[in-house]
Design a protein around this motif. Structure first.
Motif, mmCIF file in Angstrom:
data_model
loop_
_atom_site.group_PDB
_atom_site.id
_atom_site.type_symbol
_atom_site.label_atom_id
_atom_site.label_comp_id
_atom_site.label_asym_id
_atom_site.label_seq_id
_atom_site.Cartn_x
_atom_site.Cartn_y
_atom_site.Cartn_z
ATOM 1 N N THR A 294 -36.153 -8.632 -25.550
ATOM 2 C CA THR A 294 -35.781 -7.546 -24.638
ATOM 3 C C THR A 294 -35.858 -8.017 -23.190
ATOM 4 O O THR A 294 -36.829 -8.663 -22.790
ATOM 5 C CB THR A 294 -36.713 -6.340 -24.839
ATOM 6 O OG1 THR A 294 -36.578 -5.877 -26.187
ATOM 7 C CG2 THR A 294 -36.364 -5.213 -23.884
ATOM 8 N N ILE A 295 -34.828 -7.702 -22.416
ATOM 9 C CA ILE A 295 -34.850 -7.998 -20.992
ATOM 10 C C ILE A 295 -35.871 -7.075 -20.330
ATOM 11 O O ILE A 295 -35.814 -5.853 -20.521
ATOM 12 C CB ILE A 295 -33.462 -7.782 -20.349
ATOM 13 C CG1 ILE A 295 -32.403 -8.646 -21.051
ATOM 14 C CG2 ILE A 295 -33.495 -8.074 -18.859
ATOM 15 C CD1 ILE A 295 -30.985 -8.352 -20.615
ATOM 16 N N THR B 135 -35.697 -2.983 -18.987
ATOM 17 C CA THR B 135 -34.434 -2.386 -19.449
ATOM 18 C C THR B 135 -34.736 -1.526 -20.670
ATOM 19 O O THR B 135 -35.818 -1.623 -21.263
ATOM 20 C CB THR B 135 -33.388 -3.448 -19.848
ATOM 21 O OG1 THR B 135 -33.841 -4.138 -21.031
ATOM 22 C CG2 THR B 135 -33.147 -4.450 -18.722
ATOM 23 N N GLU C 193 -32.286 -3.648 -23.831
ATOM 24 C CA GLU C 193 -31.145 -4.566 -23.793
ATOM 25 C C GLU C 193 -31.675 -5.988 -23.978
ATOM 26 O O GLU C 193 -32.813 -6.298 -23.633
ATOM 27 C CB GLU C 193 -30.382 -4.408 -22.482
ATOM 28 C CG GLU C 193 -29.689 -3.058 -22.387
ATOM 29 C CD GLU C 193 -28.770 -2.950 -21.186
ATOM 30 O OE1 GLU C 193 -27.552 -2.914 -21.381
ATOM 31 O OE2 GLU C 193 -29.288 -2.876 -20.054
ATOM 32 N N LYS C 194 -30.825 -6.864 -24.534
ATOM 33 C CA LYS C 194 -31.321 -8.140 -25.041
ATOM 34 C C LYS C 194 -30.852 -9.363 -24.258
ATOM 35 O O LYS C 194 -29.755 -9.403 -23.712
ATOM 36 C CB LYS C 194 -30.896 -8.313 -26.499
ATOM 37 C CG LYS C 194 -31.401 -7.215 -27.444
ATOM 38 C CD LYS C 194 -32.925 -7.176 -27.512
ATOM 39 C CE LYS C 194 -33.413 -6.138 -28.512
ATOM 40 N NZ LYS C 194 -34.884 -6.082 -28.577
ATOM 41 N N SER C 195 -31.730 -10.351 -24.247
ATOM 42 C CA SER C 195 -31.427 -11.681 -23.735
ATOM 43 C C SER C 195 -31.651 -12.667 -24.871
ATOM 44 O O SER C 195 -32.430 -12.398 -25.793
ATOM 45 C CB SER C 195 -32.350 -12.011 -22.562
ATOM 46 O OG SER C 195 -32.157 -13.348 -22.126
ATOM 47 N N SER D 120 -27.431 -6.624 -18.014
ATOM 48 C CA SER D 120 -27.250 -7.139 -19.364
ATOM 49 C C SER D 120 -26.012 -8.023 -19.465
ATOM 50 O O SER D 120 -26.048 -9.104 -20.068
ATOM 51 C CB SER D 120 -27.120 -5.971 -20.351
ATOM 52 O OG SER D 120 -26.788 -6.428 -21.642
ATOM 53 N N GLU E 8 -26.669 -11.336 -17.608
ATOM 54 C CA GLU E 8 -27.587 -12.164 -18.390
ATOM 55 C C GLU E 8 -26.860 -12.813 -19.565
ATOM 56 O O GLU E 8 -27.054 -14.002 -19.855
ATOM 57 C CB GLU E 8 -28.749 -11.313 -18.896
ATOM 58 C CG GLU E 8 -29.740 -12.035 -19.787
ATOM 59 C CD GLU E 8 -30.567 -13.074 -19.050
ATOM 60 O OE1 GLU E 8 -31.137 -13.967 -19.727
ATOM 61 O OE2 GLU E 8 -30.650 -13.010 -17.811
ATOM 62 N N THR E 9 -26.010 -12.045 -20.232
ATOM 63 C CA THR E 9 -25.208 -12.565 -21.338
ATOM 64 C C THR E 9 -24.311 -13.702 -20.867
ATOM 65 O O THR E 9 -24.256 -14.778 -21.480
ATOM 66 C CB THR E 9 -24.355 -11.441 -21.948
ATOM 67 O OG1 THR E 9 -25.219 -10.502 -22.596
ATOM 68 C CG2 THR E 9 -23.344 -11.980 -22.949
#
Length: 379
Positions: free
Chosen positions: A120-121, A124, A127-129, A170, A173-174
């Motif tokens: 998880t970022i 947030t 939302e994922k990293s 997000s 980061e993606t």
């Protein structure tokens, strides 16, 4: 056609011989009528698959299953590359033959999953990293020595308009993570498959998915350019543009084709050799039919093909059931599914491969975390 000298002045600052090797490999991976078998399930993920057919998740069973897939005679007619989990790259079958040798026997290029999963970022709403950049260069060197010639890195974004997802953070980061991974891979002679997956969870319409996918892909290719990634030596693995699985209006396969192609035309440079779609929880039949609809709208400036995991394997696993006596039957199922997707890359798939079983949904809904309840104690 020889590519000697074609990459002497490319802006990515790669040595010409490496740039040439990357471009040649990328082109082979999207050769006419061929796609990629994603057999890179982690030990934890393949446990879920094995649980469904009631077999134990042991190293022996994992090797036996990959041996089933890679040892299917004639699979190289439809499959150009196979993405492997790290364990598989160094694994042997029961007879002592390295599994990568089975791929080489069919003219299939071995690839490797290099990301280390999602986190998880911070600050947030879940939302994922993607993890895995630390030590990636050294790992790529070892993977190349072991025979891998391409890599895959998965990043994800979630659509939730009510919560403003995906956020700009997000998306950035993606894009940044994928670009950084791609440069490291190319420096170490591995073709990077760039995978910015827009998850199908939610009730959003296909139009919303198209808008979000377009925004994400535009940001990703800007980042790839900023990092000097050689597009001729890379591939894109995106989601098809579909409605969320909880959407009340199910789009037609023609709509999936139209919005997917329009989104790619607006964002993906023609220098990229190809796009290898993920199946994203579609049934085996849906993944083939939608790929067919996409290619019916051609010609396209890139090869549009597949990089399927569950959409190539679900029926195979069911046919196998962990039993040696079922191996040949399961391989026949795999060949039929691979051939269906091969036909779809030409826009020639008429449907029906695998019967009704191939129409079973493979969507796995994202589990929501339980919210913690806090009680204030007043004294």
């Amino acid at each position: 056609m020889a590519l000697i000298g074609a990459y002497k002045n490319v802006p990515c600052k790669l040595p010409a011989d490496i740039a040439e090797e990357l471009a040649t490999t990328a082109k082979k991976l999207v050769e006419n009528g061929k796609g990629i078998l994603a057999a890179d399930e982690s030990t934890q993920t393949i446990k879920k698959r094995f649980d469904n057919i009631k077999i134990e998740n042991t190293i022996e069973h994992r090797a036996a299953y990959r041996d089933l897939l890679f040892g299917a005679k004639g699979i190289g007619k439809f499959i150009s590359g196979a993405i492997l989990f790290e364990e598989t790259l160094f694994q042997k079958n029961e007879a002592g033959t390295p599994l990568v040798n089975l791929l080489h026997n069919e003219g299939i290029i071995p690839g490797i999953k290099v990301d280390k999963g999602l986190v998880t970022i911070p600050r947030t709403d879940d939302e994922k990293s993607t993890q895995g950049l630390d030590g990636l260069a050294e790992r790529c060197k070892e993977y190349y020595k072991a025979g891998a010639r391409f890599a895959k890195w998965r990043a994800v974004c979630v659509i939730d308009p009510a919560k403003g997802k995906p956020t700009d953070l997000s998306i950035m980061e993606t894009a940044w993570g994928l670009a950084r991974y791609a440069t490291i891979c190319q420096q170490n002679k591995l073709v990077p498959i760039v995978e910015p997956e827009i998850l199908a969870d939610g009730d959003h319409t296909i139009e919303v998915c198209a808008a979000v996918t377009e925004k994400v892909l535009a940001c990703v290719f800007k980042a790839l350019n900023d990092h000097g990634v050689l597009l001729e030596g890379a591939l894109l693995k995106p989601n098809m543009v579909t409605a969320g699985y909880e959407c009340s209006t199910k789009p037609s396969t023609h709509d999936v084709g139209f919005f997917t192609v329009r989104t790619l035309k607006r964002t993906v440079p023609p220098a990229l050799p190809g796009v290898v779609f993920l199946s994203g929880g579609q049934s085996e039949e849906e993944a083939s039919i939608n790929l067919n609809s996409i290619n019916l709208l051609g010609p396209h400036p890139w090869a549009l093909t597949f990089s399927y995991g569950r959409a190539l394997q679900a029926s195979v696993l069911n046919a196998w059931g962990g039993k040696k006596e079922n191996v040949q039957k399961a391989r026949e199922v795999l060949l039929k599914r691979a051939e269906a997707n091969s036909l779809a890359t030409f826009g020639k798939y008429k449907g029906g491969a695998g019967g009704t079983d191939a129409g079973a949904s493979l969507f796995e809904k994202k589990k929501k975390k339980k919210k913690k309840t806090y009680v204030m104690m007043i004294f």
